[in-house]
Design a protein around this motif. Structure first.
Motif, mmCIF file in Angstrom:
data_model
loop_
_atom_site.group_PDB
_atom_site.id
_atom_site.type_symbol
_atom_site.label_atom_id
_atom_site.label_comp_id
_atom_site.label_asym_id
_atom_site.label_seq_id
_atom_site.Cartn_x
_atom_site.Cartn_y
_atom_site.Cartn_z
ATOM 1 N N LYS A 100 11.347 32.360 35.160
ATOM 2 C CA LYS A 100 12.662 32.132 34.572
ATOM 3 C C LYS A 100 13.174 33.395 33.884
ATOM 4 C CE LYS A 100 15.142 29.356 31.170
ATOM 5 N NZ LYS A 100 15.082 28.225 30.204
ATOM 6 N N LEU A 101 12.279 34.127 33.226
ATOM 7 C CA LEU A 101 12.689 35.300 32.461
ATOM 8 C C LEU A 101 12.888 36.535 33.325
ATOM 9 C CD1 LEU A 101 10.428 35.028 29.276
ATOM 10 C CD2 LEU A 101 12.846 34.462 29.477
ATOM 11 N N THR A 102 11.947 36.787 34.236
ATOM 12 C CA THR A 102 11.943 38.064 34.955
ATOM 13 C C THR A 102 11.967 37.935 36.465
ATOM 14 O OG1 THR A 102 9.521 38.201 34.965
ATOM 15 C CG2 THR A 102 10.658 39.118 33.048
ATOM 16 N N GLN A 103 11.942 36.697 36.978
ATOM 17 C CA GLN A 103 11.945 36.436 38.420
ATOM 18 C C GLN A 103 10.654 36.878 39.105
ATOM 19 O OE1 GLN A 103 15.573 37.884 40.278
ATOM 20 N NE2 GLN A 103 16.768 37.438 38.449
ATOM 21 N N PRO A 420 20.095 41.408 51.066
ATOM 22 C CA PRO A 420 19.704 41.838 49.712
ATOM 23 C C PRO A 420 20.775 41.576 48.662
ATOM 24 C CG PRO A 420 19.075 43.502 51.321
ATOM 25 C CD PRO A 420 19.932 42.506 52.054
ATOM 26 N N GLU A 421 22.049 41.689 49.045
ATOM 27 C CA GLU A 421 23.124 41.440 48.097
ATOM 28 C C GLU A 421 23.427 39.945 47.972
ATOM 29 O OE1 GLU A 421 23.412 43.853 50.540
ATOM 30 O OE2 GLU A 421 22.843 45.383 49.068
ATOM 31 N N ILE A 422 23.275 39.223 49.077
ATOM 32 C CA ILE A 422 23.585 37.789 49.081
ATOM 33 C C ILE A 422 22.523 36.985 48.347
ATOM 34 C CG2 ILE A 422 23.818 35.760 50.587
ATOM 35 C CD1 ILE A 422 25.009 37.606 52.689
ATOM 36 N N TYR A 423 21.270 37.431 48.412
ATOM 37 C CA TYR A 423 20.141 36.676 47.864
ATOM 38 C C TYR A 423 20.312 36.369 46.377
ATOM 39 C CZ TYR A 423 15.397 35.764 46.154
ATOM 40 O OH TYR A 423 14.289 35.231 45.526
ATOM 41 N N GLU A 424 20.239 35.073 46.038
ATOM 42 C CA GLU A 424 20.229 34.611 44.657
ATOM 43 C C GLU A 424 18.910 33.884 44.431
ATOM 44 O OE1 GLU A 424 23.704 32.442 43.351
ATOM 45 O OE2 GLU A 424 24.874 33.297 44.991
ATOM 46 N N PRO A 425 18.078 34.350 43.510
ATOM 47 C CA PRO A 425 16.735 33.779 43.357
ATOM 48 C C PRO A 425 16.709 32.287 43.055
ATOM 49 C CG PRO A 425 16.925 35.841 42.145
ATOM 50 C CD PRO A 425 18.306 35.475 42.592
ATOM 51 N N PHE A 426 17.709 31.772 42.317
ATOM 52 C CA PHE A 426 17.654 30.406 41.822
ATOM 53 C C PHE A 426 18.507 29.415 42.616
ATOM 54 C CE2 PHE A 426 17.416 33.109 37.808
ATOM 55 C CZ PHE A 426 16.041 33.301 37.952
ATOM 56 N N ASP A 462 6.747 34.512 45.160
ATOM 57 C CA ASP A 462 7.789 34.791 44.168
ATOM 58 C C ASP A 462 9.083 34.050 44.515
ATOM 59 O OD1 ASP A 462 6.084 36.426 42.765
ATOM 60 O OD2 ASP A 462 6.886 38.290 43.575
ATOM 61 N N ALA A 463 9.467 34.092 45.784
ATOM 62 C CA ALA A 463 10.697 33.421 46.212
ATOM 63 C C ALA A 463 10.592 31.909 46.001
ATOM 64 C CB ALA A 463 10.989 33.731 47.678
ATOM 65 N N PHE A 464 9.412 31.346 46.316
ATOM 66 C CA PHE A 464 9.202 29.907 46.135
ATOM 67 C C PHE A 464 9.288 29.529 44.664
ATOM 68 C CE2 PHE A 464 6.316 26.427 45.096
ATOM 69 C CZ PHE A 464 6.819 25.413 45.893
ATOM 70 N N MET A 465 8.631 30.298 43.814
ATOM 71 C CA MET A 465 8.618 29.975 42.391
ATOM 72 C C MET A 465 10.003 30.127 41.764
ATOM 73 S SD MET A 465 5.627 28.909 41.558
ATOM 74 C CE MET A 465 5.631 29.011 39.773
ATOM 75 N N CYS A 466 10.742 31.151 42.148
ATOM 76 C CA CYS A 466 12.104 31.319 41.623
ATOM 77 C C CYS A 466 12.996 30.140 42.008
ATOM 78 C CB CYS A 466 12.719 32.620 42.133
ATOM 79 S SG CYS A 466 12.123 34.091 41.290
ATOM 80 N N LEU A 467 12.781 29.592 43.187
ATOM 81 C CA LEU A 467 13.610 28.494 43.673
ATOM 82 C C LEU A 467 13.161 27.146 43.118
ATOM 83 C CD1 LEU A 467 16.048 28.015 45.540
ATOM 84 C CD2 LEU A 467 14.437 27.600 47.407
ATOM 85 N N ASN A 468 11.972 27.093 42.471
ATOM 86 C CA ASN A 468 11.425 25.793 42.079
ATOM 87 C C ASN A 468 10.877 25.722 40.660
ATOM 88 O OD1 ASN A 468 11.572 23.981 44.523
ATOM 89 N ND2 ASN A 468 10.548 25.749 45.437
ATOM 90 N N TYR A 469 10.982 26.786 39.874
ATOM 91 C CA TYR A 469 10.365 26.741 38.552
ATOM 92 C C TYR A 469 10.917 25.616 37.696
ATOM 93 C CZ TYR A 469 14.490 29.049 36.533
ATOM 94 O OH TYR A 469 15.763 29.348 36.108
ATOM 95 N N TYR A 471 11.698 22.636 38.648
ATOM 96 C CA TYR A 471 11.055 21.376 39.022
ATOM 97 C C TYR A 471 9.597 21.332 38.594
ATOM 98 C CZ TYR A 471 15.042 20.810 42.202
ATOM 99 O OH TYR A 471 16.299 20.687 42.733
ATOM 100 N N LEU A 472 8.972 22.483 38.485
ATOM 101 C CA LEU A 472 7.531 22.547 38.258
ATOM 102 C C LEU A 472 7.146 22.556 36.785
ATOM 103 C CD1 LEU A 472 6.651 25.170 41.024
ATOM 104 C CD2 LEU A 472 6.229 22.706 41.093
ATOM 105 N N SER A 473 8.092 22.824 35.907
ATOM 106 C CA SER A 473 7.785 22.884 34.484
ATOM 107 C C SER A 473 9.036 22.551 33.668
ATOM 108 C CB SER A 473 7.282 24.291 34.121
ATOM 109 O OG SER A 473 6.856 24.345 32.782
ATOM 110 N N PRO A 474 8.899 21.849 32.540
ATOM 111 C CA PRO A 474 10.066 21.483 31.722
ATOM 112 C C PRO A 474 10.571 22.647 30.881
ATOM 113 C CG PRO A 474 8.072 20.633 30.722
ATOM 114 C CD PRO A 474 7.658 21.235 32.039
ATOM 115 N N ILE A 475 11.162 23.623 31.543
ATOM 116 C CA ILE A 475 11.684 24.804 30.853
ATOM 117 C C ILE A 475 13.142 25.062 31.191
ATOM 118 C CG2 ILE A 475 9.424 25.926 30.736
ATOM 119 C CD1 ILE A 475 10.249 27.601 33.140
ATOM 120 N N GLU A 476 13.724 24.217 32.032
ATOM 121 C CA GLU A 476 15.106 24.422 32.478
ATOM 122 C C GLU A 476 15.836 23.087 32.471
ATOM 123 O OE1 GLU A 476 16.253 27.421 33.321
ATOM 124 O OE2 GLU A 476 18.011 27.136 34.586
#
Length: 604
Positions: A100-103, A420-426, A462-469, A471-476
């Motif tokens: 969440k903080l640094t991707q 590279p420009e289109i990609y949004e991690p979240f 990294d891509a998987f975690m950015c797209l799912n953090y 759901y995986l932890s109550p931080i968002e």
């Protein structure tokens, strides 16, 4: 020193260590600059775990009390299921917070000291979560229930009325209701006769028909939106009321049941979705209905009738046609639950019903929709994770992409060079919208995707975690149904609304009141976790651990729909889509009730 005192002393020391671990900074810290490495380490460590208030003192006493409640002062017994779940949850919390903080995980392992802090935090959180989970298990086992409670029909009526009145407040205050972008799209498909399977056609028709009825009765399209929300509130209150009634039947008292009804009525997250003109709440409600019937059958396998199987099948079909991936939550559990049934006829009937649901789904989604001119759903809707992984790979290692790989990706992504420009991690929508999947390029893409992943698997993780953090932890948190109509900036969506006669205006004073309530929901201690998708993932992991501990096959089966719905969330295009998780959110009270019932049965 007596054994009890020794154990309490150990608990006190561990409590101090755990407090330091949970206070430890997740960002890189500095300390006293000195040539003495030990002094520098102590300086950095002290700075990392320091706080500016008395939270650490209160936390220390609270954690100590938690240890005493969970383990007492007798011999300590390690429960493996709870240990594994606490390790998993600790890992998810620390890693997801980093993403969440640094991707990425750069803040966790930036230098030897940060690596030490990460390990220290991981161990501290594991101990804390283990004690919390063990305490939760002990608490559930202490709840008193009364079996064969048949005199509780009033629970259904009162609970349903309470929930409906709570939701009606939101619907009236937000009149005609907040129309989501997907809601506009579905209403537009119905209104302009261009229904597509991108959104479930059954859902589109329900929304459209109720819109027409409301508009026809009042001659005002705004009442068409309101009527759908009004009917949804009635249906939702009845279904949740039925689930609470089921809890009463398995032994829970009226006070507990009515408290749960009040919970659904006044907690803002449920009212938010009740006033939202969108498809997902309706699917979540009928999934709860299906799950409630499933629970009653699994808890009383000897008395399951043919009528029960037929009702379950009808409810399953509604789930299948109210969301495109609903079939995955229905079929596996119907097949597996058959093994729990005592009667051979019922087992065979359930397998036959499963086959019937599959056949009906195939026929409707194939020949029926084709004859009606309904466009099929694009498979790219299920490929958010691999597409994000490919985009991140190109962004970080574009120079290593071979010509052959580039050719395959170029045929798959319409805008490969701009990935590279289109990609949004979240959020995967930007990348997903550049893809037009064809049968001839899908196989080649996955083969290339697999080979590229072998070269740099960390990028895929990294891509998987950015797209799912989320759901995986109550931080968002996520308040998608926040009372906002589509804005004028969204010209296409807004023009459709206006063309259908819905101008998008609402009482601004009322909306401001609702937004204030939503804000309280997002920031108030404890309540704020109810709008965090990751909280329900953790609760499901904990319930799995409990059912493994008590060796409950019924518990495993009952959890299957929720587990599959959570996996569907992990394949979704958003990192924190609360609406995708509504089936799990709505069913959590009855799932906890089932856990209490099964733990009681095991103790007997």
């Amino acid at each position: 020193m007596k054994t009890g005192r020794k154990i309490k002393l150990i608990y006190a020391i561990i409590s101090i260590a755990v407090v330091c671990a949970i206070n430890a900074s997740v960002v890189m810290v500095t300390g006293v600059e000195t040539e003495n490495s030990l002094l520098e380490f102590v300086s950095k460590f002290s700075f990392s775990v320091s706080t500016v208030n008395i939270v650490d003192v209160v936390s220390c006493f609270g954690i100590y009390a938690l240890f005493i409640y969970a383990f007492g002062d007798d011999k300590f017994k390690l429960e493996i299921p709870e240990l594994i779940s606490s390790i998993l949850i600790s890992f998810l919390y620390i890693w997801c917070f980093s993403y969440k903080l640094t991707q990425d995980t750069s803040a966790l392992f930036a230098n030897p000291f940060q690596t030490y802090i990460t390990v220290f935090r991981f161990l501290g959180y594991t101990v804390l979560f283990y004690a919390a989970i063990e305490s939760f298990f002990k608490f559930l086992g202490s709840v008193k229930i009364k079996e064969n409670n048949t005199s509780c029909k009033d629970v259904f009526i009162i609970s349903s009325v309470v929930i409906f009145l709570g939701w009606l407040f939101w619907i009236v205050m937000a009149f005609p209701g907040t129309v989501s972008c997907d809601g506009v799209t579905q209403l537009g498909q119905y209104y302009f006769d261009s229904v597509s399977a991108h959104h479930p056609p059954l859902s589109t028709w329900i929304m459209g028909v109720l819109f027409d009825i409301g508009k026809g009765i009042t001659k005002n399209p705004r009442y068409g939106v309101f009527l759908y929300l009004f009917v949804q509130a009635i249906v939702g209150a009845a279904i949740i009321g039925y689930s609470i009634y089921t809890m009463a039947r398995i032994g829970f008292g009226r006070i507990v049941c009515y408290a749960i009804a009040v919970f659904f009525a006044i907690i803002p997250i449920f009212g938010m979705f009740a006033q939202w003109y969108e498809k997902d709440l309706m699917y979540g409600l009928f999934t709860l209905l299906f799950l409630t019937k499933l629970i009653t059958m699994c808890l009383d396998t000897e008395n399951v009738s043919i009528k029960d199987c037929i009702i379950l099948t009808v409810e399953g079909l509604l789930c299948v046609f109210l969301r495109n991936n609903g079939i995955y939550a229905v079929i596996p559990v119907m097949i597996v639950m058959a093994f729990l049934m005592k009667k051979k006829l019922i087992r065979r009937l359930l397998w036959g019903c499963s086959a019937f649901v599959i056949v009906v789904s195939v026929i409707v989604n194939g020949p029926v929709f084709n004859s009606m001119g309904i466009e099929k759903v694009n498979i790219r809707e299920a490929l958010s994770v691999p597409m994000q992984q490919s985009a991140r790979y190109v962004k970080e290692y574009g120079g290593e992409v071979t010509e052959e790989e580039m050719a395959v990706l170029g045929n798959f992504f319409n805008d490969y060079y701009n990935l590279p420009e289109i990609y949004e991690p979240f959020c995967a929508d930007s990348v997903k919208n550049t893809v037009f999947v064809q049968k001839e390029n899908l196989g080649k893409y996955f083969l290339t995707w697999f080979k590229m992943g072998l070269k740099h698997p960390g990028v895929y993780f990294d891509a998987f975690m950015c797209l799912n953090y989320g759901y995986l932890s109550p931080i968002e948190q996520n308040a998608e149904a926040n009372g906002d109509m589509p804005t004028q900036e969204m010209e296409n969506v807004m023009s459709q609304l206006i063309e259908m006669g819905v101008d998008g205006s609402q009482d601004l004073d009322n909306i401001q009141i609702l937004k204030s309530i939503i804000y309280v929901n997002m920031v108030f201690p404890l309540i704020r976790y109810l709008s965090m998708p990751g909280a329900y993932m953790w609760l499901t992991i904990i319930l799995i651990a409990f059912f493994i501990r008590i060796r409950s096959r019924k518990g495993y089966v009952i959890l299957i729909p929720n587990i599959i719905n959570l996996l569907v969330c992990l394949a979704s295009p958003l990192c924190n889509g609360m609406r995708y998780q509504l089936p799990v959110v709505l069913s959590m009270p009855i799932m906890i009730a089932v856990a209490i019932y099964l733990i009681k049965k095991q103790n007997e």
